[in-house]
Design an enzyme around this catalytic site. Structure first.
Site, PDB file in Angstrom:
ATOM      1  N   GLU A   1      -3.420   7.624  -3.993  1.00  0.00           N
ATOM      2  CA  GLU A   1      -3.411   6.372  -3.226  1.00  0.00           C
ATOM      3  C   GLU A   1      -3.301   5.196  -4.173  1.00  0.00           C
ATOM      4  O   GLU A   1      -4.049   5.110  -5.153  1.00  0.00           O
ATOM      5  CB  GLU A   1      -4.682   6.255  -2.382  1.00  0.00           C
TER       6      GLU A   1
ATOM      7  N   TYR B   1       0.863  -1.185   0.000  1.00  0.00           N
ATOM      8  CA  TYR B   1       0.000   0.000   0.000  1.00  0.00           C
ATOM      9  C   TYR B   1       0.899   1.235   0.000  1.00  0.00           C
ATOM     10  O   TYR B   1       1.879   1.295   0.758  1.00  0.00           O
ATOM     11  CB  TYR B   1      -0.876   0.017   1.263  1.00  0.00           C
TER      12      TYR B   1
END
Lengths: 382, 289
Positions: free
Chosen positions: A189, A101
């Protein structure tokens, strides 16, 4: 402004971030053609701005162009948590060794950019932050200095990124920050950022939000705005420069100033009603502004009554009243309209309306009374 | 008594020759604010109804001793104007401009916090100390001199609440619009501290709205540091997540920044929160009326 995944990926590619090759498709035929052009197994992904697409059946593997056709046919038009899928993104399938991530966000609380990295990708990051706080490496960046390579290394070591993927992750972090600055984004993101079987690091998803206030410096991004607004009233408001947000009730609301309009929505709810929208007609609520605002409000067929809540400051209530009369004259609206005028020249404004407004215009002295009346009238009308 | 803006204010207006700048400058002056200068690049030597115009803020400060600046410059030039004000050594900069990009404000804020100067706004209505001075765009008729301090992220709501309090016979010491953007120069806490230190303020009304965590942090500050009572109001209970409600800063991100969350956080710290402006005025009356 929140972008779709495909738009984010196209911007990533431009910024030099590795993404799987892919194409957008609005029809099953286009999806099939895209799968043929890409070759091999592809993934067909619903383009909606809501999480949980995979679980809802909005992301499917297709081994052949015919399968891509079938999956796209199935996904297009699908409803995912209230969002209708109008477009899919077809991209080359990836061999995933591990999911990470990575994100760069605008941290409002610290008023600085925040870069985050985790070796536990592919899942809800708020959950990871709560249950495994140590697995999420976080680093604030001084916006006057920028993000340096040693910052990226610190994050990589603290997140426990696997050695063979470190170089690729470092590159992805540096380019993500660069994109964050170049696009004047409030969020970049990548979840998941994957480590592939052939040791590449690739962005498998893209969530990008752009600061609306910065769009004047980014005409290319401003052009995307239309594509991300799918509500007809919101699109109409955008074209006319009205600050409007669609909600799902039946009491239309208009006021002058963001705070007083938010407060009006709350008071309507307290009175037992459901607001249909947020609409800030701005400071100078003259005839033209009131007409434009009413046009947007009245175009929503769900609206059964209107509450107009004005606090005159620099704006004079008598001018607002004249504006309202002119707007009604032009538009000929017949639904009940409850008006509350307070502040500068409010008595004059009320007198003008009492004398000359059509019968469907009702005047109330306070915000609470106006909200209560507008809610009653909406209930009577439905 | 008052905070930030008063009889000692010497105001320079950046963007004084623009339509809005000129209109509000003259209104501020008519109220009694000491407006000493204006700045518009290239227009030095001109005047706006007797107020001298300079090319740069530094020139204006040297010639007039200005200690406060009000910024009326359009968004694409406003960041530069804020830096210019700070670099000229102005103590208090009040940025009215709406629409300054967030990335610009990150840089401004980082620079600001390395020094001791004060920035109010951007995207704010300014400050009024009733009976003393006003800097900004507030409708002055709404306010009367008194002992209640008001801090707000919203202009119109401030006017509404001030008028409702005024209708109950209660006036204000100072009213500070801190601005509706995601990054503003002064937070609720910064202004709460000033009201706490002001002997002329007996109670503070804090008007918040959705987005960010400034209200939540203020709640902790109030319970730990303030003797002056505070009454709260939060707008935006009906706001859906992810949608910007007019102000750039009024947006619920994920599950954070909701009105209910802010109300709960304030109440947990012992701060009473009204459900609508009228109720807020009644709470104020009950405390000090």
């Amino acid at each position: 402004m929140d972008l779709f995944e495909y738009q984010g990926k196209q911007l990533f590619a431009r910024a030099g971030l590795a993404v799987p090759s892919g194409e957008v498709a609005d029809t099953p035929e286009q999806a099939k053609a895209a799968a043929e052009a890409i070759g091999g197994t592809v993934v067909v992904k619903a383009q909606v701005q809501v999480g949980g697409r995979g679980k809802a059946g909005g992301i499917k593997l297709a081994k052949t162009p015919d399968e891509a056709y079938a999956e796209a046919k199935n996904i297009l038009g699908m409803d995912i948590k209230g969002h209708t899928v109008k477009r899919v993104w077809v991209e080359a399938a990836s061999d995933i060794k591990k999911e990470y991530y990575a994100s760069v966000t605008f941290d409002r609380s610290a008023k600085m950019p925040l870069v985050m990295l985790s070796a536990m990708g592919g899942m809800d990051i708020e959950g990871v932050a709560k249950e495994h706080p140590d697995a999420l490496a976080r680093l604030h960046v001084d916006p006057l200095i920028g993000f340096q390579q040693h910052d990226a290394r610190w994050l990589i070591y603290h997140a426990g990124i696997d050695e063979p993927a470190q170089k690729g992750v470092l590159d992805a972090l540096m380019k993500s920050y660069e994109a964050f600055i170049d696009l004047e984004a409030t969020l970049i993101e990548i979840n998941p950022l994957i480590w592939t079987e052939d040791d590449r690091v690739v962005a498998l998803d893209a969530k990008v939000s752009i600061d609306n206030n910065a769009l004047f410096r980014h005409p290319d991004l401003a052009e995307l705005q239309e594509s991300v607004t799918d509500d007809p009233q919101e699109r109409m408001a955008q074209e006319r420069g009205v600050t409007y947000v669609k909600l799902d009730g039946d009491v239309g609301i208009m006021g002058n100033g963001a705070g007083i309009v938010m407060s009006s929505l709350d008071v309507v709810a307290l009175a037992g009603g459901k607001p249909a929208n947020f609409l800030d007609a701005g400071g100078g609520s003259n005839a033209e502004a009131v007409t434009t605002a009413l046009e947007v409000l009245l175009s929503d067929p769900k609206v059964k009554s209107l509450m107009i809540n004005i606090f005159g400051g620099i704006t004079r209530c008598d001018q607002v009243a004249e504006g309202l009369l002119a707007a009604l004259d032009k538009l000929g609206a017949t639904l009940p309209i409850v008006v509350r005028l307070d502040g500068t020249a409010a008595p004059e404004g009320r007198a003008i309306l009492a004398e000359r407004a059509p019968d469907n215009v009702v005047i109330e002295p306070t915000m609470l009374a106006a909200a209560t009346r507008a809610v009653e009238l909406a209930k009577e009308a439905s | 008594m008052s905070i930030l803006v008063n009889k000692d204010t010497k105001l320079v207006v950046q963007g004084i020759t623009g339509r809005e700048g000129q209109f509000h400058t003259l209104r501020n002056k008519a109220y009694g604010t000491n407006v000493v200068a204006g700045v518009t690049p290239g227009k030095a030597g001109q005047d706006v109804e007797g107020i001298p115009v300079f090319n740069t803020v530094r020139d204006a400060v040297e010639a007039t001793g200005a200690n406060t600046s009000m910024i009326f410059v359009p968004p694409r030039f406003a960041t530069d104007a804020i830096f210019e004000s700070l670099d000229a050594g102005i103590d208090l900069t009040i940025a009215i401009t709406e629409g300054i990009p967030a990335h610009d404000m990150m840089r401004v804020y980082t620079h600001l916090k390395r020094g001791n100067q004060t920035l109010i706004g951007p995207n704010c209505p300014g400050i009024i100390s009733p009976g003393e001075a006003t800097v900004g765009i507030m409708p002055t008729d709404v306010f009367t001199p008194g002992r209640v301090g008001i801090i707000s992220r919203s202009g119109t709501l401030t006017y509404q609440i001030s008028k409702e309090i005024g209708d109950l016979g209660i006036g204000q010491s100072s009213v500070v619009g801190i601005g509706g953007d995601a990054i503003v120069g002064s937070s609720f806490i910064d202004i709460l501290q000033r009201f706490e230190d002001d002997p002329g303020t007996d109670l503070v009304v804090m008007v918040g709205e959705i987005g960010g965590d400034d209200e939540e942090r203020a709640g902790v500050f109030i319970s730990e540091n303030m003797k002056t009572p505070v009454v709260g109001y939060i707008a935006g209970f009906q706001a859906p997540p992810g949608k910007q409600m007019g102000h750039a800063g009024a947006i619920i991100t994920g599950s954070s920044g909701t009105a209910q969350g802010k109300k709960d956080a304030l109440e947990a710290m012992g701060v009473e929160v009204g459900t609508n402006p009228t109720e807020v005025a009644e709470m104020v009356k009950k405390r000090i009326g």
